[in-house]
Write an enzyme that holds these catalytic residues in place. Structure first.
Site, short mmCIF file in Angstrom:
data_model
loop_
_atom_site.label_atom_id
_atom_site.label_comp_id
_atom_site.label_asym_id
_atom_site.label_seq_id
_atom_site.Cartn_x
_atom_site.Cartn_y
_atom_site.Cartn_z
N SER A 134 0.86 -1.20 0.00
CA SER A 134 0.00 0.00 0.00
C SER A 134 0.88 1.24 0.00
O SER A 134 2.02 1.21 0.51
CB SER A 134 -0.88 0.02 1.25
OG SER A 134 -1.48 1.28 1.41
N TYR A 147 -1.59 -1.07 10.11
CA TYR A 147 -1.66 -1.34 8.67
C TYR A 147 -0.37 -0.90 7.97
O TYR A 147 0.19 -1.61 7.13
CB TYR A 147 -2.88 -0.60 8.11
CG TYR A 147 -3.22 -0.84 6.67
CD1 TYR A 147 -3.82 -2.03 6.27
CD2 TYR A 147 -2.98 0.13 5.72
CE1 TYR A 147 -4.17 -2.24 4.94
CE2 TYR A 147 -3.33 -0.05 4.39
CZ TYR A 147 -3.93 -1.24 4.00
OH TYR A 147 -4.27 -1.43 2.69
P1 NAP Z 1 -11.59 -5.79 0.28
O1 NAP Z 1 -12.52 -5.32 -0.77
O2 NAP Z 1 -11.90 -5.55 1.71
O3 NAP Z 1 -11.30 -7.35 0.03
C1 NAP Z 1 -10.41 -8.02 0.87
C2 NAP Z 1 -10.25 -9.44 0.39
O4 NAP Z 1 -9.34 -10.10 1.28
C3 NAP Z 1 -11.55 -10.23 0.44
O5 NAP Z 1 -11.54 -11.15 -0.63
C4 NAP Z 1 -11.46 -10.96 1.77
O6 NAP Z 1 -12.15 -12.20 1.81
C5 NAP Z 1 -9.98 -11.25 1.83
N1 NAP Z 1 -9.50 -11.50 3.17
C6 NAP Z 1 -9.49 -10.66 4.23
N2 NAP Z 1 -8.97 -11.26 5.29
C7 NAP Z 1 -8.63 -12.52 4.90
C8 NAP Z 1 -8.04 -13.62 5.55
N3 NAP Z 1 -7.68 -13.56 6.84
N4 NAP Z 1 -7.82 -14.75 4.84
C9 NAP Z 1 -8.18 -14.83 3.54
N5 NAP Z 1 -8.74 -13.81 2.86
C10 NAP Z 1 -8.97 -12.67 3.55
O7 NAP Z 1 -10.14 -5.13 0.09
P2 NAP Z 1 -9.42 -4.51 -1.20
O8 NAP Z 1 -9.60 -3.05 -1.14
O9 NAP Z 1 -9.76 -5.25 -2.43
O10 NAP Z 1 -7.90 -4.78 -0.78
C11 NAP Z 1 -7.14 -5.85 -1.28
C12 NAP Z 1 -5.70 -5.65 -0.87
O11 NAP Z 1 -5.24 -4.39 -1.37
C13 NAP Z 1 -5.49 -5.59 0.64
O12 NAP Z 1 -4.27 -6.20 0.99
C14 NAP Z 1 -5.43 -4.11 0.93
O13 NAP Z 1 -4.70 -3.83 2.09
C15 NAP Z 1 -4.71 -3.63 -0.32
N6 NAP Z 1 -4.92 -2.21 -0.61
C16 NAP Z 1 -6.17 -1.71 -0.82
C17 NAP Z 1 -6.30 -0.36 -1.11
C18 NAP Z 1 -7.64 0.27 -1.38
O14 NAP Z 1 -7.70 1.52 -1.50
N7 NAP Z 1 -8.72 -0.47 -1.51
C19 NAP Z 1 -5.17 0.46 -1.14
C20 NAP Z 1 -3.93 -0.08 -0.91
C21 NAP Z 1 -3.81 -1.42 -0.65
P3 NAP Z 1 -13.58 -12.32 2.55
O15 NAP Z 1 -14.47 -11.38 1.80
O16 NAP Z 1 -13.96 -13.75 2.41
O17 NAP Z 1 -13.34 -11.86 3.97
#
Ligand code: NAP
Length: 235
Positions: A134, A147
């Site tokens: 991130s 985080y």
């Molecule tokens: P999201 O929409 O909240 O989706 C998170 C995903 O991770 C879901 O598929 C969830 O599965 C899964 N997950 C969470 N905890 C888990 C665990 N303990 N074991 C297995 N799967 C797990 O998040 P996102 O925004 O797509 O983010 C994806 C990645 O990008 C993350 O690492 C996040 O930190 C990173 N990121 C996001 C952003 C942003 O702006 N969105 C920015 C920078 C980095 P379930 O639904 O089954 O719980």
């Protein structure tokens, strides 16, 4: 790939399947979401399987890799560590539970998956690992000490593993997304987008494009890198 039931992970899973990879669509609780991702991949002619596991569980890596090796009858040569959670609070009031949950899921889970993935990759003398970090691992964001520590740790893990395995044809890289429109950012005030030079949020597909490049043959000499995909936020 981990955390592929929605958001960025679902876009990466679809993208890798388009590139011809059979994909393991891991999820923790959102079975319907994962099954929908698998269905969209198979309808498009790709191969995918939904796999439930909590990456914070020490047994998850062996379970997931064992299931994938059995399902596709081949070693896993691409790992994307995308599963992540946030539990925000300012440092003076950040609880032990919030600290540990984020570190265990976002960092320790990725470490265990990486350790397990490297065994068959070292034997095959090829492999690709991409860690979804991130912008918060690169620059401060108040309220996200847990985080940020996990995401900065993920960058350090990527760089260290990259130099350890570079001569075996394996690359390890990180992507550092900024603000991406997903469930994770749904409740964050959009006023904060004023700080983004591109003046808009990114899409999961824009992150997936970077991961697809890093997983491809075209990226064979890119390792230990951090690719920002943030509309200029970290520039
Ligand atoms: P999201 O929409 O909240 O989706 C998170 C995903 O991770 C879901 O598929 C969830 O599965 C899964 N997950 C969470 N905890 C888990 C665990 N303990 N074991 C297995 N799967 C797990 O998040 P996102 O925004 O797509 O983010 C994806 C990645 O990008 C993350 O690492 C996040 O930190 C990173 N990121 C996001 C952003 C942003 O702006 N969105 C920015 C920078 C980095 P379930 O639904 O089954 O719980």
């Amino acid at each position: 790939m981990t955390g592929a039931s929605r958001g960025i992970g679902a876009a990466i899973a679809r993208g890798l399947a388009e590139d011809g990879w059979p994909v393991g669509v891991n999820y923790r609780s959102d079975r319907d979401g994962a099954e929908a991702v698998v269905a969209s991949i198979t309808e498009a002619g790709g191969q995918a399987v939904a796999l439930a596991a909590d990456v914070a569980d020490p047994a998850a890596a062996d379970e997931l890799f064992g299931a994938l090796e059995a399902e596709f009858d081949c070693p896993v040569l691409v790992l994307v560590n995308n599963a992540g959670i946030s539990r925000d609070d300012l440092t003076p009031s950040l609880g032990d539970e919030e600290w540990s949950a984020v570190i265990e899921t976002d960092l320790t889970g990725a470490f265990r998956m990486t350790r397990r993935a490297l065994k068959p990759m070292l034997r095959a003398r090829r492999g690709r690992i991409v860690n979804v970090s991130s912008v918060v691992g690169l620059r401060a964001n108040p309220g996200q000490a847990n985080y940020a520590a996990a995401k900065a740790g993920l960058i350090a893990l990527s760089r260290t593993a990259a130099v350890e395995v570079a001569r075996r044809g394996i690359t390890v890289n990180a992507v550092a997304p900024g603000w991406i429109d997903t469930d994770m950012t749904a409740s964050v005030s959009r006023d904060l987008l004023d700080a983004v030079p591109a003046r808009r949020a990114g899409t999961p597909e824009e992150v997936a494009a970077c991961v697809r490049f890093l997983a491809s043959d075209a990226a064979s000499y890119v390792t230990g890198a951090v690719l920002s995909v943030d509309g200029g936020l970290a520039a």
